[in-house]
Design an enzyme around this catalytic site. Structure first.
Site, PDB file in Angstrom:
ATOM      1  N   ARG A  58      83.001  18.314 -12.720  1.00  0.00           N
ATOM      2  CA  ARG A  58      81.806  17.702 -12.143  1.00  0.00           C
ATOM      3  C   ARG A  58      80.684  17.581 -13.168  1.00  0.00           C
ATOM      4  O   ARG A  58      80.622  18.339 -14.132  1.00  0.00           O
ATOM      5  CB  ARG A  58      81.301  18.529 -10.954  1.00  0.00           C
ATOM      6  CG  ARG A  58      82.303  18.703  -9.831  1.00  0.00           C
ATOM      7  CD  ARG A  58      81.727  19.561  -8.714  1.00  0.00           C
ATOM      8  NE  ARG A  58      82.697  19.815  -7.661  1.00  0.00           N
ATOM      9  CZ  ARG A  58      82.940  18.981  -6.660  1.00  0.00           C
ATOM     10  NH1 ARG A  58      82.243  17.860  -6.563  1.00  0.00           N
ATOM     11  NH2 ARG A  58      83.835  19.283  -5.742  1.00  0.00           N
ATOM     12  N   LYS A 112      99.707  18.846  -4.572  1.00  0.00           N
ATOM     13  CA  LYS A 112      98.869  17.658  -4.407  1.00  0.00           C
ATOM     14  C   LYS A 112      99.000  16.802  -5.665  1.00  0.00           C
ATOM     15  O   LYS A 112      98.611  17.227  -6.750  1.00  0.00           O
ATOM     16  CB  LYS A 112      97.414  18.063  -4.175  1.00  0.00           C
ATOM     17  CG  LYS A 112      97.188  18.795  -2.866  1.00  0.00           C
ATOM     18  CD  LYS A 112      95.775  19.325  -2.755  1.00  0.00           C
ATOM     19  CE  LYS A 112      94.748  18.223  -2.650  1.00  0.00           C
ATOM     20  NZ  LYS A 112      93.379  18.759  -2.481  1.00  0.00           N
ATOM     21  N   ARG A 114      94.019  21.798   8.585  1.00  0.00           N
ATOM     22  CA  ARG A 114      93.732  22.052   7.171  1.00  0.00           C
ATOM     23  C   ARG A 114      92.431  22.817   7.041  1.00  0.00           C
ATOM     24  O   ARG A 114      91.401  22.411   7.586  1.00  0.00           O
ATOM     25  CB  ARG A 114      93.637  20.714   6.426  1.00  0.00           C
ATOM     26  CG  ARG A 114      93.128  20.803   4.986  1.00  0.00           C
ATOM     27  CD  ARG A 114      93.145  19.418   4.336  1.00  0.00           C
ATOM     28  NE  ARG A 114      92.518  19.391   3.018  1.00  0.00           N
ATOM     29  CZ  ARG A 114      91.344  18.817   2.753  1.00  0.00           C
ATOM     30  NH1 ARG A 114      90.644  18.226   3.731  1.00  0.00           N
ATOM     31  NH2 ARG A 114      90.863  18.820   1.533  1.00  0.00           N
ATOM     32  N   THR A 129      93.875  10.867   2.441  1.00  0.00           N
ATOM     33  CA  THR A 129      92.635  10.294   1.888  1.00  0.00           C
ATOM     34  C   THR A 129      92.269   8.931   2.495  1.00  0.00           C
ATOM     35  O   THR A 129      92.996   7.960   2.359  1.00  0.00           O
ATOM     36  CB  THR A 129      92.668  10.152   0.349  1.00  0.00           C
ATOM     37  OG1 THR A 129      93.202  11.337  -0.244  1.00  0.00           O
ATOM     38  CG2 THR A 129      91.257   9.913  -0.176  1.00  0.00           C
TER      39      THR A 129
END
Length: 481
Positions: free
Chosen positions: A74, A220, A33, A281
């Site tokens: 963020r 995803k 990845r 994850t």
């Protein structure tokens, strides 16, 4: 014995060298990845070239997965880099605050629509849920909150809305540039972060095509709204070639208590719809610094494998960890242990479904025969596109599938398919009557089968044609002609 479940390893500072990449392949990595959230285009291009050069040297096929950053929402930065939030204090997120002027009472944000998209009573999760804020009021530019779970908060940490609903588009300007890089690399898989609908996947595919590229797309799954509505989820799966259970942001949005059931549903549904599924994850996060995984991590990886995931993914464990190759080796050992269980070898996949495609019907008949006929040691799929190998891999089995293809692109793509091994083989260069014999001989030369073993071969009358598989044949090694 080779493991059937594939391992996706993220490259980073700890695994940038040729020696590191080779050690990861030797330990059991099948897919690398490239995280487009970090580094420049030149970094990713150089890594991809390195991977492919090493794969050729080792005579193996490794897939490259590029992972788009997506609309990561963020907070901005603090004047002193970090603060300490106390429970019950008031804390304001202010879209008009200067980007580096945050303090203990307020901070800016990169997401300028935040104050319009949340309301009193909503819960904001910062830094992957480590900080939890309850919204008590909003105005044109501010979200005023009370701290529910406090602690240290540093610059640029992510913001999630519990339950989902933030409307940031899946593909940012940065993602669109990174898609051009992916096309230049000739990447095998491209992961789209935070898709809200199938349209996001279609858009990414078109952008890739416009950039001169073509590859498999990975959705995803990390928004609450995509798992709360099964119709939306199904459409996203069908628009994609593969799905990633991205448990970080998804767990923050829906809550960890709900995550395990959702993970199982995504894996089940993805396999039912004949797509590939990756579970990701924190799978072995303790091994970022520790030499062995915890038992909880071992159980987590094993449970995903027993649920039917095609691949398990490592992130910081291999990108920045102290023990990258050891982590891959530990994960490979867990794969082998889980795959030895009876549950990992039994399946009722599409048992009550009528098939519309001849090649899918051949694949299903092949796997039924392989699982019920004594003495079958291998399945050979002579494939141009890899579709038959994919369908074969949807059925749980302990019998290996060998995808024999002349297409390097296909050989790399099947590196992500559970239970499938890629072998370079060009049937179009052979006399028709020699194809079966030489395909079996290829396996025997590699030590995969021996005289007396049964092998099932799937192929099409028109060698080299896409979607042409229309025949299944059972042969005995040593008697093939």
């Amino acid at each position: 014995m080779k493991k059937r479940t594939k391992i996706v390893a993220t490259l980073g500072p700890a695994t940038d060298s040729r020696e590191s990449i080779k050690s990861l392949i030797d330990a059991g990595a099948n897919v690398f990845r490239l995280n487009f959230s970090h580094g420049e285009a030149s970094d990713h291009i150089a890594r991809a070239e390195r991977i492919r050069d090493i794969a050729r040297e080792l005579d193996t096929y490794i897939a490259i997965l590029g992972d788009l950053q997506g609309p990561k929402i963020r907070i901005a930065r603090f004047a002193n880099d970090k603060i300490e939030l106390d429970v019950n204090q008031t804390f304001t997120i202010d879209i008009k605050l200067q980007s580096d002027a945050g303090n203990k009472n307020t901070v800016g944000t990169s997401y300028k629509s935040l104050s319009q998209e949340v309301k009193a009573g909503d819960q904001l999760m910062l830094d992957d849920g480590r900080i939890q804020l309850k919204v008590i009021d909003t105005n044109a530019s501010q979200v005023i909150t009370k701290v529910i779970v406090g602690g240290e908060l540093s610059n640029n940490k992510g913001i999630n809305l519990r339950g989902g609903g933030l409307s940031a588009p899946a593909l940012t300007d940065k993602d669109k540039e990174d898609i051009k890089t992916a096309a230049k690399i000739g990447i095998d898989y491209l992961a789209v972060s935070f898709p809200r609908s199938a349209e996001d996947i279609h858009q990414a595919r078109q952008l890739l095509k416009d950039a001169g590229g073509e590859c498999a797309l990975v959705a995803k799954i990390e928004r609450a709204e995509t798992v709360n509505d099964h119709t939306i989820l199904d459409k996203i799966i069908l628009a994609s070639d593969a799905v990633m259970v991205a448990r970080g942001d998804l767990g923050v949005e829906i809550g960890d208590a709900q995550l395990i059931g959702v993970q199982k549903h995504i894996i089940d549904r993805t396999r039912e719809l004949n797509r590939v599924v990756i579970t990701a994850t924190q799978m072995m996060e303790s091994m970022i610094h520790n030499p062995i995984p915890t038992r909880a991590e071992i159980f987590d990886v094993a449970n995903a494998i027993l649920d039917g995931t095609d691949a398990v993914m490592l992130s910081a464990e291999t990108a920045t960890g102290d023990n990258p190759a050891r982590t891959v080796e530990a994960m490979a050992n867990v794969c082998l242990g889980a795959e030895g269980q009876k549950l990992a070898k039994t399946s009722n996949h599409r048992i009550d479904i009528k098939f519309e495609l001849i090649d899918e019907a051949i694949a299903m008949a092949t796997m039924y025969t392989a699982n019920h006929l004594k003495g079958v040691k291998a399945i050979i799929s002579l494939t141009e596109s890899g579709s038959t190998a994919l369908w074969l891999s949807r059925i749980r089995s302990g019998i290996p599938v060998y995808a024999l293809s002349r297409s390097i692109k296909t050989l790399r793509k099947v590196a992500l398919y559970r239970g499938v091994e890629a072998i370079n083989f060009d049937p179009t260069a052979l006399a028709r009557h020699d194809v079966n014999r030489l395909a079996v001989e290829e396996l025997r030369a590699r030590g995969y089968v021996k005289d007396g073993d049964l092998v099932i071969i799937t192929k099409g009358d028109s060698m080299g044609a896409l979607g042409g598989t229309n025949a299944m044949k059972v042969v005995r090694v040593g008697e093939v002609n």
